[in-house]
Enzyme design. Structure first.
Site, PDB file in Angstrom:
ATOM      1  N   HIS A 252       3.795   3.076  12.682  1.00 22.94           N
ATOM      2  CA  HIS A 252       2.907   4.206  13.003  1.00 22.94           C
ATOM      3  C   HIS A 252       3.504   5.150  14.044  1.00 22.94           C
ATOM      4  O   HIS A 252       2.797   5.954  14.627  1.00 22.94           O
ATOM      5  CB  HIS A 252       1.541   3.717  13.510  1.00 22.94           C
ATOM      6  CG  HIS A 252       0.801   2.864  12.528  1.00 22.94           C
ATOM      7  ND1 HIS A 252      -0.519   2.509  12.683  1.00 22.94           N
ATOM      8  CD2 HIS A 252       1.187   2.302  11.350  1.00 22.94           C
ATOM      9  CE1 HIS A 252      -0.895   1.747  11.668  1.00 22.94           C
ATOM     10  NE2 HIS A 252       0.135   1.607  10.843  1.00 22.94           N
TER      11      HIS A 252
ATOM     12  N   ASP B 113       6.149   1.217   6.795  1.00 18.08           N
ATOM     13  CA  ASP B 113       4.793   0.685   6.640  1.00 18.08           C
ATOM     14  C   ASP B 113       4.061   1.628   5.689  1.00 18.08           C
ATOM     15  O   ASP B 113       3.548   2.644   6.115  1.00 18.08           O
ATOM     16  CB  ASP B 113       4.122   0.618   8.005  1.00 18.08           C
ATOM     17  CG  ASP B 113       2.660   0.226   7.927  1.00 18.08           C
ATOM     18  OD1 ASP B 113       2.205  -0.158   6.838  1.00 18.08           O
ATOM     19  OD2 ASP B 113       1.968   0.326   8.953  1.00 18.08           O
TER      20      ASP B 113
ATOM     21  N   HIS C 113       0.822  -1.212   0.000  1.00 18.44           N
ATOM     22  CA  HIS C 113       0.000   0.000   0.000  1.00 18.44           C
ATOM     23  C   HIS C 113       0.858   1.266   0.000  1.00 18.44           C
ATOM     24  O   HIS C 113       1.922   1.310   0.610  1.00 18.44           O
ATOM     25  CB  HIS C 113      -1.034  -0.006   1.129  1.00 18.44           C
ATOM     26  CG  HIS C 113      -0.498  -0.011   2.535  1.00 18.44           C
ATOM     27  ND1 HIS C 113      -0.223   1.144   3.228  1.00 18.44           N
ATOM     28  CD2 HIS C 113      -0.223  -1.026   3.391  1.00 18.44           C
ATOM     29  CE1 HIS C 113       0.193   0.844   4.446  1.00 18.44           C
ATOM     30  NE2 HIS C 113       0.215  -0.469   4.573  1.00 18.44           N
TER      31      HIS C 113
ATOM     32  N   ASP D 171      -0.128   4.403   1.003  1.00 20.10           N
ATOM     33  CA  ASP D 171      -0.387   5.387   2.060  1.00 20.10           C
ATOM     34  C   ASP D 171       0.380   5.036   3.326  1.00 20.10           C
ATOM     35  O   ASP D 171       0.859   3.911   3.500  1.00 20.10           O
ATOM     36  CB  ASP D 171      -1.889   5.439   2.372  1.00 20.10           C
ATOM     37  CG  ASP D 171      -2.435   4.080   2.837  1.00 20.10           C
ATOM     38  OD1 ASP D 171      -2.190   3.071   2.146  1.00 20.10           O
ATOM     39  OD2 ASP D 171      -3.074   4.037   3.895  1.00 20.10           O
TER      40      ASP D 171
ATOM     41  N   GLU E  59      -4.935   1.994   2.693  1.00 19.98           N
ATOM     42  CA  GLU E  59      -5.048   0.781   3.518  1.00 19.98           C
ATOM     43  C   GLU E  59      -5.188   1.142   4.994  1.00 19.98           C
ATOM     44  O   GLU E  59      -5.947   0.511   5.732  1.00 19.98           O
ATOM     45  CB  GLU E  59      -3.808  -0.103   3.314  1.00 19.98           C
ATOM     46  CG  GLU E  59      -3.914  -1.479   3.957  1.00 19.98           C
ATOM     47  CD  GLU E  59      -3.232  -1.596   5.313  1.00 19.98           C
ATOM     48  OE1 GLU E  59      -3.236  -2.688   5.877  1.00 19.98           O
ATOM     49  OE2 GLU E  59      -2.710  -0.580   5.833  1.00 19.98           O
ATOM     50  N   GLU E  60      -4.458   2.175   5.411  1.00 16.01           N
ATOM     51  CA  GLU E  60      -4.399   2.509   6.839  1.00 16.01           C
ATOM     52  C   GLU E  60      -5.729   3.017   7.383  1.00 16.01           C
ATOM     53  O   GLU E  60      -5.924   3.062   8.593  1.00 16.01           O
ATOM     54  CB  GLU E  60      -3.303   3.560   7.090  1.00 16.01           C
ATOM     55  CG  GLU E  60      -1.892   3.075   6.770  1.00 16.01           C
ATOM     56  CD  GLU E  60      -1.359   2.056   7.769  1.00 16.01           C
ATOM     57  OE1 GLU E  60      -2.080   1.719   8.724  1.00 16.01           O
ATOM     58  OE2 GLU E  60      -0.219   1.602   7.585  1.00 16.01           O
TER      59      GLU E  60
HETATM   60 ZN   LIG Z   1       0.797  -1.418   6.395  1.00  9.59          ZN
END
Ligand SMILES: [Zn+2]
Length: 411
Positions: free
Chosen positions: A381, A141, A78, A80, A175-176
């Site tokens: 995150h 991520d 992903h 984002d 996705e997030e």
């Molecule tokens: Zn991810």
């Protein structure tokens, strides 16, 4: 290694933070910008059918180099990054030959990646780590996944002598914030199995995720000037506080559970006297237990409402994604072939559960078995996020092997 590192640093500098409040898809323009860059790079590699659709999804095909060959697989990541920590102005810092010990992030020296509490750091001694300066997240991520897929595609494109099956490359958006596959057409993707590259460390295959619902609690109060409020005001702010206080905290919360235990996680609160809203994540590996958690919330809401005449409390629950183990049973090779690819890449594969969801959770639910593979993510995150170049390089080797393992398979 250098080209992988360059790729990763190039991609993380583009701000692609997802925005839950946006009315557009994708939710931030940076996702389109990164997608355009990737599209150009895929075309330059000579991949077929490379395109970015109107939703920002990037697709491309790496044709098979062997005949006959097994079914088409997809590599998915992903574009984002998490809305929880700023992804604007990311300044990747490369720590070569990491000596061990704490890593103080220079842009905000209060941010320290401590050796104690980050057990994976001990294994990274002597390796190349990438962090931020402490003022943003890193975005490994999932840009580690993006970089790994791009590097594996570049490797296969440059080595047509490697006999492999057909591979579809797929980059998704948002996705997030739970919208990673809203616009992904599985018929157009045209793959038999998928692999998301969005996992921590190296050599792990996530073949179970949480099942997930979102609960939104809306508390309606009665607002009136405080001067004349006696007996009339019903303060939604106080009711929100009371509801939070009554929710389980020393149990059934992310900060007090691990392994296979589920939780209720209030993660956003907003509002005033007249109305307050709580957003609460419901999570469990065992899907039916989500309903128990929703019921617990409804019981608390009903209690509180009864105690405070004039108030009205609504609880609405929407499904987000389901444990992928429920769908992976229909194609066990999705996991066993990933294990074989990891062994060929010199790893000792490990099946793991993820206390969260991935695009793969929903794709599997939609009918495309999609486990998640390691690609060197750590401390997601967070401004303390970091990644390890050697782990990303290992993930590239795993993908190259995986294309060959599936190429050898019966269709
Ligand atoms: Zn991810």
């Amino acid at each position: 290694m250098q080209s992988l590192l360059d790729r990763f640093c190039r991609y993380v500098r583009i701000a692609t933070q997802a925005d839950e409040a946006a009315k557009t898809y994708p939710s931030s323009p940076g996702q389109l910008e990164l997608g355009r860059i990737l599209l150009g790079e895929l075309q330059a590699m000579g991949l077929r059918d490379a395109a970015q659709d109107e939703h920002g999804i990037v697709l491309a095909t790496m044709p098979a180099t062997r005949q006959p060959h097994g079914p088409t697989i997809a590599w998915i990541a992903h574009l984002d990054t998490s809305p929880e920590t700023s992804g604007h102005g990311v300044k990747p810092i490369v720590h070569r030959n990491y000596a061990g010990g704490d890593i103080v992030l220079p842009g905000d020296v209060s941010k320290v990646i401590r050796a104690e509490g980050n057990t994976e750091l001990a294994a990274a001694r002597g390796k190349t780590l990438i962090t931020t300066d402490g003022t943003t997240l890193l975005g490994a991520d999932d840009k580690a996944g993006v970089a790994v897929i791009m590097e594996a595609a570049a490797h296969l494109a440059a080595h047509p002598e490697i006999p492999h099956g057909p591979v579809r490359i797929c980059f998704t958006c948002d996705e997030e914030i739970g919208h990673g596959v809203d616009h992904l057409d599985l018929a157009r993707l045209g793959a038999h199995v998928g692999y998301t590259l969005d996992g921590s460390g190296a050599g792990e295959i996530d073949n179970e995720t949480f099942s997930a619902d979102l609960a939104v609690v809306t508390i309606h109060g009665v607002n009136i000037h405080p001067a004349i409020a006696k007996g009339r005001m019903v303060n939604a702010v106080r009711l929100a506080g009371a509801l939070l206080d009554r929710m389980p905290w020393t149990t059934l919360s992310p900060e007090t559970t691990a392994e296979r235990d589920g939780f209720l996680h209030p993660y956003r609160i907003e509002g005033g006297v007249a109305q307050a809203t709580l957003r609460i994540l419901l999570r469990d590996f065992d899907t039916p237990k989500l309903a128990d958690k929703a019921q617990l919330l409804r019981d608390l809401a009903n209690q509180l409402q009864a105690e405070h005449p004039g108030s009205r409390i609504e609880v609405s629950v929407t499904p987000q994604y389901r444990n992928m183990a429920e769908g992976l049973v229909k194609e066990p090779r999705a996991v066993t072939f990933a294990e074989e690819a990891m062994r060929r890449a010199g790893l000792n594969p490990k099946r793991t559960i993820v206390r969260g969801g991935t695009d793969g959770s929903r794709l599997t639910e939609m009918g495309l078995p999609t486990p998640n593979l390691s690609c060197g993510e750590h401390n997601l995150h967070s401004p303390l996020e970091w990644t390890c170049l050697e782990e990303m390089a290992t993930a590239v080797r795993v993908l190259v092997e995986l294309a060959q393992v599936w190429g050898e398979a019966a269709s």
